[in-house]
Design a protein around this motif. Structure first.
Motif, short mmCIF file in Angstrom:
data_model
loop_
_atom_site.label_atom_id
_atom_site.label_comp_id
_atom_site.label_asym_id
_atom_site.label_seq_id
_atom_site.Cartn_x
_atom_site.Cartn_y
_atom_site.Cartn_z
N UNK A 236 0.85 -1.12 0.06
CA UNK A 236 0.10 0.15 0.12
C UNK A 236 1.01 1.20 0.02
N UNK A 237 0.50 2.15 -0.40
CA UNK A 237 1.25 3.31 -0.71
C UNK A 237 0.11 4.48 -0.22
N UNK A 238 0.65 5.72 0.04
CA UNK A 238 -0.04 6.68 0.39
C UNK A 238 0.50 8.13 0.40
N UNK A 239 -0.06 9.34 0.48
CA UNK A 239 0.35 10.48 0.41
C UNK A 239 0.37 11.15 1.88
N UNK A 240 1.35 11.92 2.15
CA UNK A 240 1.15 12.78 3.27
C UNK A 240 1.60 14.00 3.07
N UNK A 241 1.30 14.86 3.79
CA UNK A 241 2.01 16.57 3.56
C UNK A 241 2.33 16.95 4.86
N UNK A 242 3.13 17.94 4.64
CA UNK A 242 3.61 18.91 5.75
C UNK A 242 3.85 20.48 5.45
N UNK A 243 2.93 21.20 6.13
CA UNK A 243 3.14 22.61 6.03
C UNK A 243 4.29 23.16 6.84
N UNK A 244 4.73 24.43 6.57
CA UNK A 244 5.66 24.98 7.39
C UNK A 244 5.08 25.10 8.95
N UNK A 245 5.66 24.73 9.82
CA UNK A 245 5.35 24.93 11.36
C UNK A 245 4.30 23.81 11.78
N UNK A 246 3.80 22.91 10.97
CA UNK A 246 2.61 22.12 11.18
C UNK A 246 3.24 20.33 10.98
N UNK B 102 -4.40 26.81 1.63
CA UNK B 102 -4.09 25.91 2.87
C UNK B 102 -3.66 24.52 2.27
N UNK B 103 -3.81 24.11 1.11
CA UNK B 103 -3.14 23.07 0.46
C UNK B 103 -1.52 23.08 0.29
N UNK B 104 -1.10 24.36 0.62
CA UNK B 104 0.21 24.57 0.38
C UNK B 104 1.33 23.98 1.25
N UNK B 105 2.15 22.77 0.62
CA UNK B 105 2.82 21.96 1.71
C UNK B 105 3.81 21.06 0.81
N UNK B 106 4.61 20.56 1.45
CA UNK B 106 5.28 19.56 0.97
C UNK B 106 4.65 18.20 0.95
N UNK B 107 4.59 17.71 -0.25
CA UNK B 107 3.84 16.43 -0.35
C UNK B 107 4.87 15.18 -0.23
N UNK B 108 4.79 14.18 0.65
CA UNK B 108 5.48 13.13 0.58
C UNK B 108 4.72 11.80 -0.05
N UNK B 109 5.39 10.95 -0.78
CA UNK B 109 5.03 9.83 -1.12
C UNK B 109 5.40 8.68 0.05
N UNK B 110 4.78 7.78 0.28
CA UNK B 110 4.91 6.87 1.37
C UNK B 110 4.55 5.60 1.08
N UNK B 111 5.68 4.62 1.43
CA UNK B 111 5.42 3.03 1.18
C UNK B 111 5.17 2.41 2.65
N UNK C 44 11.14 11.62 -1.48
CA UNK C 44 11.79 12.85 -1.03
C UNK C 44 10.94 14.42 -0.96
N UNK C 45 10.08 14.05 -1.48
CA UNK C 45 8.89 15.19 -1.42
C UNK C 45 8.75 15.90 -2.68
N UNK C 46 7.68 16.69 -2.85
CA UNK C 46 7.30 17.45 -3.88
C UNK C 46 6.56 18.53 -3.53
N UNK C 47 6.97 19.67 -3.72
CA UNK C 47 6.34 21.08 -3.23
C UNK C 47 5.18 21.18 -4.15
N UNK C 48 4.05 21.59 -3.29
CA UNK C 48 2.79 22.19 -3.88
C UNK C 48 2.80 23.67 -3.24
N UNK C 49 2.62 24.69 -3.99
CA UNK C 49 2.26 26.10 -3.58
C UNK C 49 1.06 26.66 -4.28
N UNK C 50 0.28 27.01 -3.46
CA UNK C 50 -1.16 27.44 -4.19
C UNK C 50 -1.22 28.81 -3.47
N UNK C 51 -1.32 29.93 -4.61
CA UNK C 51 -1.50 31.40 -4.15
C UNK C 51 -3.00 31.90 -4.26
N UNK C 52 -3.14 32.80 -3.58
CA UNK C 52 -4.67 33.17 -3.82
C UNK C 52 -4.87 34.41 -4.87
#
Length: 122
Positions: free
Chosen positions: A32-42, A87-96, A114-122
């Protein structure tokens, strides 16, 4: 040794879409694989997981906008993200996940991308 290679991150305006991909190599049995995300300070949070079969789930907070899928034929996990918000802005990590686990809990993750960055601007 499992390797995970992510792609598809980038910068978009609010309301836009992105599709993340993660290719796994080095393992051939059920997993199984998944996606996690981490925003700065969270803390890192689970976004979704899939085994390409009957175990698919997306976090309640994003399930009306995000879709997860796994193509077992090419060992690739996808995350389709629509109607993106700042609010979806974060580093998104793939997980095994350690087989046979499939969960939102990072404690079951055996390998990280290694993570892939997602930036969403208003």
């Amino acid at each position: 040794q499992v390797q995970l290679v992510e792609s598809g991150g980038g910068s978009v305006q609010a309301g836009g879409s992105l599709r993340l991909s993660c290719v796994a190599s080095g393992y051939t049995d059920y997993y199984c694989m998944g996606w996690f995300r981490q925003a700065p300070g969270k803390e890192r949070e689970g976004v979704g997981y899939s085994d390409g079969g009957t175990s698919d789930a997306v976090a309640e907070a994003v399930k009306d906008r995000f879709t997860i899928s796994k193509d077992n034929a090419i060992n690739t996990l996808y995350l389709q993200m629509n109607s993106l918000k700042p609010d979806d802005t974060a580093m998104y990590y793939c997980a095994f996940f350690r087989p046979p686990m499939c969960s939102f809990w990072s404690g079951y993750v055996e390998y990280w991308g290694q993570g892939t960055q997602v930036n969403v601007s208003s």
